[in-house]
Design a protein around this motif. Sequence first.
Motif, PDB file in Angstrom:
ATOM      1  N   ALA A 244      51.886  37.780  42.365  1.00 36.24           N
ATOM      2  CA  ALA A 244      51.322  38.092  43.311  1.00 36.24           C
ATOM      3  C   ALA A 244      49.841  37.656  43.237  1.00 36.24           C
ATOM      4  CB  ALA A 244      51.524  39.533  43.597  1.00 36.24           C
ATOM      5  N   SER A 245      49.039  37.205  44.391  1.00 37.04           N
ATOM      6  CA  SER A 245      47.435  37.042  44.270  1.00 37.04           C
ATOM      7  C   SER A 245      46.756  38.401  44.471  1.00 37.04           C
ATOM      8  CB  SER A 245      47.367  36.386  45.566  1.00 37.04           C
ATOM      9  OG  SER A 245      47.759  36.750  46.805  1.00 37.04           O
ATOM     10  N   SER A 246      47.583  39.530  44.846  1.00 42.02           N
ATOM     11  CA  SER A 246      46.432  40.626  44.697  1.00 42.02           C
ATOM     12  C   SER A 246      47.405  41.992  44.903  1.00 42.02           C
ATOM     13  CB  SER A 246      45.669  40.670  45.987  1.00 42.02           C
ATOM     14  OG  SER A 246      46.702  40.562  47.186  1.00 42.02           O
ATOM     15  N   GLY A 247      46.850  43.014  44.559  1.00 46.27           N
ATOM     16  CA  GLY A 247      47.547  44.190  44.865  1.00 46.27           C
ATOM     17  C   GLY A 247      48.081  44.903  43.708  1.00 46.27           C
ATOM     18  N   GLU A 248      48.743  45.708  43.603  1.00 44.62           N
ATOM     19  CA  GLU A 248      49.087  46.887  42.484  1.00 44.62           C
ATOM     20  C   GLU A 248      49.857  46.131  41.310  1.00 44.62           C
ATOM     21  OE1 GLU A 248      47.987  50.028  41.538  1.00 44.62           O
ATOM     22  OE2 GLU A 248      46.399  49.419  42.851  1.00 44.62           O
ATOM     23  N   LYS A 249      50.787  45.360  41.916  1.00 43.65           N
ATOM     24  CA  LYS A 249      51.741  44.767  41.085  1.00 43.65           C
ATOM     25  C   LYS A 249      51.792  43.248  40.839  1.00 43.65           C
ATOM     26  CE  LYS A 249      55.780  48.009  42.725  1.00 43.65           C
ATOM     27  NZ  LYS A 249      57.042  48.097  43.452  1.00 43.65           N
ATOM     28  N   GLU A 441      42.769  39.965  40.334  1.00 43.71           N
ATOM     29  CA  GLU A 441      43.108  40.869  41.805  1.00 43.71           C
ATOM     30  C   GLU A 441      44.236  41.630  41.606  1.00 43.71           C
ATOM     31  OE1 GLU A 441      42.340  39.485  45.565  1.00 43.71           O
ATOM     32  OE2 GLU A 441      41.316  37.622  45.029  1.00 43.71           O
ATOM     33  N   THR A 442      45.177  41.716  40.532  1.00 43.73           N
ATOM     34  CA  THR A 442      46.144  42.489  40.225  1.00 43.73           C
ATOM     35  C   THR A 442      46.145  43.471  39.184  1.00 43.73           C
ATOM     36  OG1 THR A 442      47.579  41.159  38.889  1.00 43.73           O
ATOM     37  CG2 THR A 442      47.891  40.695  41.180  1.00 43.73           C
ATOM     38  N   LYS A 443      46.519  44.566  39.401  1.00 39.82           N
ATOM     39  CA  LYS A 443      46.242  45.719  38.338  1.00 39.82           C
ATOM     40  C   LYS A 443      46.883  45.398  36.973  1.00 39.82           C
ATOM     41  CE  LYS A 443      46.907  50.505  37.560  1.00 39.82           C
ATOM     42  NZ  LYS A 443      47.417  52.019  38.055  1.00 39.82           N
TER      43      LYS A 443
END
Length: 461
Positions: A244-249, A441-443
């Motif tokens: 994923a390019s961004s977000g929590e996962k 950008e991902t956690k």
Amino acid sequence: MTFASCPDLLERALCERSRRPDATVGKQRVNPSEINSQEPQEVSQVVEHLFRHEAGKIVATLTRIFGVEHLSLAEDVVQEALARALQTWPFYGVPKNPAAWIMRASRNLALDVVRRQKVFRDKEGEIIRSMEGRQSPAPDVAIFPDQELADDRLRMVFVCCHPLVPAEAQVALALNTLCGFSVAEIARAFLTTDAAIAKRLTRAKQRIREARIPFEIPEGEELARRLDGVLQSLYLLFNEGYKASSGEKLVREDICQEAIRLTSLLVEHPAGNQPKTHALLALMLLNAARIPTRVDGEGNLLLLKEQDRTRWDQPMIARGMFHFAQSAAGEEITEYHLQAGVAACHCAAKDYESTDWRQILSLYDRLVEFDDSPVIALNRAIVVANIHGPGAGLDAVAAIQGREKLDSYYLLYAVLGEFEAQLNDPLAAAGYFRRSLQLAETKSEQLFLSKRFRACEDQIQ
């Protein structure tokens, strides 16, 4: 109006929550027997799931009924239905079949538009017969059969990839219309700006309206010309889920599964039953089989050498190997064949140490002939380092053509940091990890890079 992202819909709904909504949506009254009370947070999660998985299906079906020149209208009524779900469900509960609710609400909104707009007056009877002429479904049953929805989605993919649509906009349009990708998500996938993607989407939809592109799966030479764009759209869709390019996962498994489902539909259709389609499906399945081990129980990133291979999905690997074998028919070799070959090498190795890195390097050497992307070259540099050491890896990175395109790509600096750390230069490594951390950008990636950065700083002190 363009198809908004789910966060946009959520913000819009929250702004209107100050007034209590009525229990109707496009003249469709919410049946109390259909609802299950849910908390607002749960409602937003359900709607986000629908946005990702059902919106594209409904847009495709409405486009078939209204005509492809009215794609934007189909997007608008589905967006409105999703927004109204966010407004009404917290008060009245989530329907037992939320997808069917969205389908009915979109249908009713569409019929209201037909009755209001003069341009559709001649088509009103035809549209009503198509949408209401079926036997009335039970409250928790969708209006259109699954196979019809599946065919509509394939038709829509081929519309997006029509030769009259600019080549640089085809994939972006498919991701936006069918898969619910926001402009920002597509921009990150293409390593470009939001403004550039927005312009592509606007021009593509304008071209579709002007050309009145038929809503169909093509045949013969026309199919051959458009299949490549379709496969690239599905490939990018899978990649966004796999990393994923961004977000929590780090991993958005639902998006990966959607890409696999659409590619499976394509490979089962006579129009898509070709070796390169089998190769793409094999690539997806072999990579997806490793998803359960890409992060630990706390969501922290795990490198390939750290993964527990006993937890890899063996039935999925077997299915991937089957399609990989099917892809060998004929003489054409595509980049999907080569990437599936790389994935097969990883799945065939019993542990990290027994990986056939030289075979993988050979596949990457062929792959760069198909795709001179700096991202492919960066992946090749990692393979070079596994065979010849981190110094050779640094040389391979330095030799990447168009490396400036990676200036804002966090993995470039993460790779350089790993190479410098292996060469016992913690100062240089820390600098690269710091820069990579700023860009990630991902956690899970941020946590991983933060640990690597601190480890290097500890060595310096």
